[in-house]
Design a protein around this motif. Structure first.
Motif, short mmCIF file in Angstrom:
data_model
loop_
_atom_site.label_atom_id
_atom_site.label_comp_id
_atom_site.label_asym_id
_atom_site.label_seq_id
_atom_site.Cartn_x
_atom_site.Cartn_y
_atom_site.Cartn_z
N SER A 175 0.86 -1.19 0.00
CA SER A 175 0.00 0.00 0.00
C SER A 175 0.89 1.23 0.00
O SER A 175 2.10 1.14 0.24
N ILE A 211 -4.20 3.37 6.39
CA ILE A 211 -4.63 2.18 5.64
C ILE A 211 -4.70 0.94 6.55
O ILE A 211 -5.75 0.30 6.62
N ARG A 240 -14.54 -4.23 4.72
CA ARG A 240 -13.56 -3.23 4.26
C ARG A 240 -14.21 -1.85 4.30
O ARG A 240 -15.25 -1.64 3.70
N GLN A 295 -11.64 7.81 1.84
CA GLN A 295 -10.84 8.43 0.78
C GLN A 295 -9.41 7.93 0.85
O GLN A 295 -8.48 8.71 1.09
N ALA A 296 -9.21 6.65 0.65
CA ALA A 296 -7.87 6.07 0.82
C ALA A 296 -6.94 6.50 -0.32
O ALA A 296 -7.36 6.53 -1.47
N PRO A 297 -5.68 6.84 0.01
CA PRO A 297 -4.72 7.10 -1.07
C PRO A 297 -4.45 5.78 -1.79
O PRO A 297 -4.23 4.75 -1.16
N LYS A 298 -4.53 5.79 -3.11
CA LYS A 298 -4.40 4.55 -3.87
C LYS A 298 -2.98 4.39 -4.42
O LYS A 298 -2.35 5.37 -4.81
N LEU A 299 -2.53 3.16 -4.45
CA LEU A 299 -1.18 2.86 -4.90
C LEU A 299 -1.09 2.94 -6.43
O LEU A 299 -1.90 2.33 -7.12
N ASP A 300 -0.10 3.68 -6.92
CA ASP A 300 0.11 3.81 -8.36
C ASP A 300 1.52 3.32 -8.68
O ASP A 300 2.48 4.08 -8.65
#
Ligand code: NDP
Ligand code: MG
Length: 390
Positions: A258, A264, A275, A279-284
């Motif tokens: 993550s 998280i 779950r 507003q989770a920061p998403k992995l890029d």
């Protein structure tokens, strides 16, 4: 859900409340605690209400009581106040106090039917056997918030326990990963507090710079997952994207990834077994491009070696390691000793204790007694190391 947050004003506490703001779920706050941050507590009561508010420092109690007069919120202080907060009726308790100071309240929070979200890893280092016994006896649900352990917890679900060969925790390597021993001798608290990937409280940030944090986490993993030291590994991974890996006997490896953001794993613990939507920061990964890994260096970072040795020695050794480290970190932050003095002090205290072969503490009082003596011994060494640092 009724939630209590022990250590509500710290980094973990703030992340927890931010998630509660965003979760859209029905919850109420039972008890909140801090060491001395009365303003932080009062702001939380204004926003979330709370049945009981506790400031550990008795000298700040009056200020807290006056600030909350007329709100209907109960207040308390001292170690008894912390125990009362732990015992206030709640469905979930976030254990977010830092250090061995969290042991007694966190143990008291372990009650039948409760969910314990554990951030305070020092509890397990200080009295892991006692802690896990209490969890088993009460049937409470223990969920690890520490990012690596949270990843392990999730990865372990991929196969049967007897098929687990190895659990690997990653470490960022901290801000001094590439420093020479000579450079390490000269680092300042300010430099050590600038962590490259995680934003955390000062004690754990220094532990991350010495790699003691990863050592404490090995001991934490040993207790949480009932794994012997030989099945536990550490891998340095500067980007802190992969948090842990579980290797199964068929060669398959399941890892937890993550963005490095404590919200998280905390969200996972609060939402479990579902779950949480937030507003989770998403992995890029395309943007990150590459991930790198290397073996930790036990010569430049002796804390990891000391913690592993303490885990292998068992008994009260981890309790002593933890207490000596807390004293040394505090002294480093206060400018009293140099950075390399931290593991040096821990090592000296452990050497002295080795011959005594104390057993693992069976009670909170026994843990506190071992912790107390180790702190005195560590403090006795401060002058010697202060002289060397200047
Ligand atoms: P902080 O220093 O930011 O916060 C600690 C909290 O505990 C504060 O609310 C503080 O009150 C309170 N506290 C400190 N000392 C005492 C004491 N002696 N008695 C009662 N309360 C006390 O720490 P973190 O939030 O960073 O860490 C908390 C725990 O979580 C640690 O065990 C750490 O190892 C673990 N953890 C933290 C992570 C992180 O990202 N921050 C990641 C993984 C684990 P006050 O504000 O008044 O000082
Ligand atoms: Mg961690």
């Amino acid at each position: 859900m009724r939630i209590t947050v022990l250590g509500a004003t710290g980094s973990i506490g703030k992340s927890t409340f931010e998630l509660l703001r965003q979760s859209g779920r029905e919850f109420s706050v039972s008890a909140i605690t801090a060491k001395s941050d009365v303003n932080g507590l009062v702001a939380l009561v204004r926003e979330f209400k709370a049945k009981l508010v506790v400031v550990a420092d008795p000298e700040r109690h009056r200020e807290l009581r006056d600030a909350l007069a007329g709100t209907g919120t109960k207040t308390a202080s001292g170690s008894e106040g912390l125990l009362a907060a732990a015992e206030e009726p709640a469905d979930a308790v976030m254990a977010g106090i830092t250090g061995a100071a969290g042991l007694a309240p966190t143990l008291a929070a372990i009650q039948p039917g409760r969910r314990i979200v554990l951030a305070n890893k020092e509890c397990l280092v200080c009295a892991g056997d006692l802690f896990m016994r209490r969890v088993r006896q009460t049937g409470a649900t223990l969920l690890p918030a520490d990012s690596e352990h949270n990843a392990v917890f999730q990865a372990l679900a991929a196969g049967p326990r007897e098929a687990v060969e190895r659990v690997t925790l990653t470490a960022s390597g901290g801000p001094f990963r590439t420093f020479t021993r000579e450079q390490l001798e000269r680092v300042t608290p300010e430099e050590a507090l600038r962590h490259p990937t995680w934003s955390m409280g000062s004690k754990i940030t220094i532990d991350s710079a010495t790699l003691m944090n990863k050592g404490l986490e090995l001991i934490e993993a040993h207790h949480l997952f009932a794994l012997p030291a030989k099945q536990l590994d550490v891998l340095v991974h500067p980007q802190s994207i992969v948090h842990a890996l579980v290797t199964f006997r068929d060669g398959g490896v399941v890892a937890g990834l993550s963005v490095p953001d404590m919200q998280i794993p905390i969200a996972h613990c609060l939402g479990w077994p579902e779950r949480l939507a937030w507003q989770a920061p998403k992995l890029d990964l395309a943007q990150i491009g590459s991930l790198s890994f290397e073996a930790p260096d036990p010569v430049r970072f002796p804390s990891l070696r000391l913690a592993r040795a303490a885990l292998e020695a068992g008994g009260a050794t981890p309790t002593i390691l933890n207490a000596a480290n807390e004293v040394a970190v505090e002294a480093f932050l206060a400018g009293r000793i140099g950075f390399t003095g931290i593991p040096a002090i821990v090592e000296r205290v452990l050497e002295k204790a080795a011959a005594e072969r104390l057993g693992a503490p069976e009670t909170v009082n026994a843990a506190a007694a071992v912790d107390h003596i180790a702190r005195i011994r560590a403090r006795d060494l401060l002058l010697e190391f202060a002289a060397k640092a200047s």
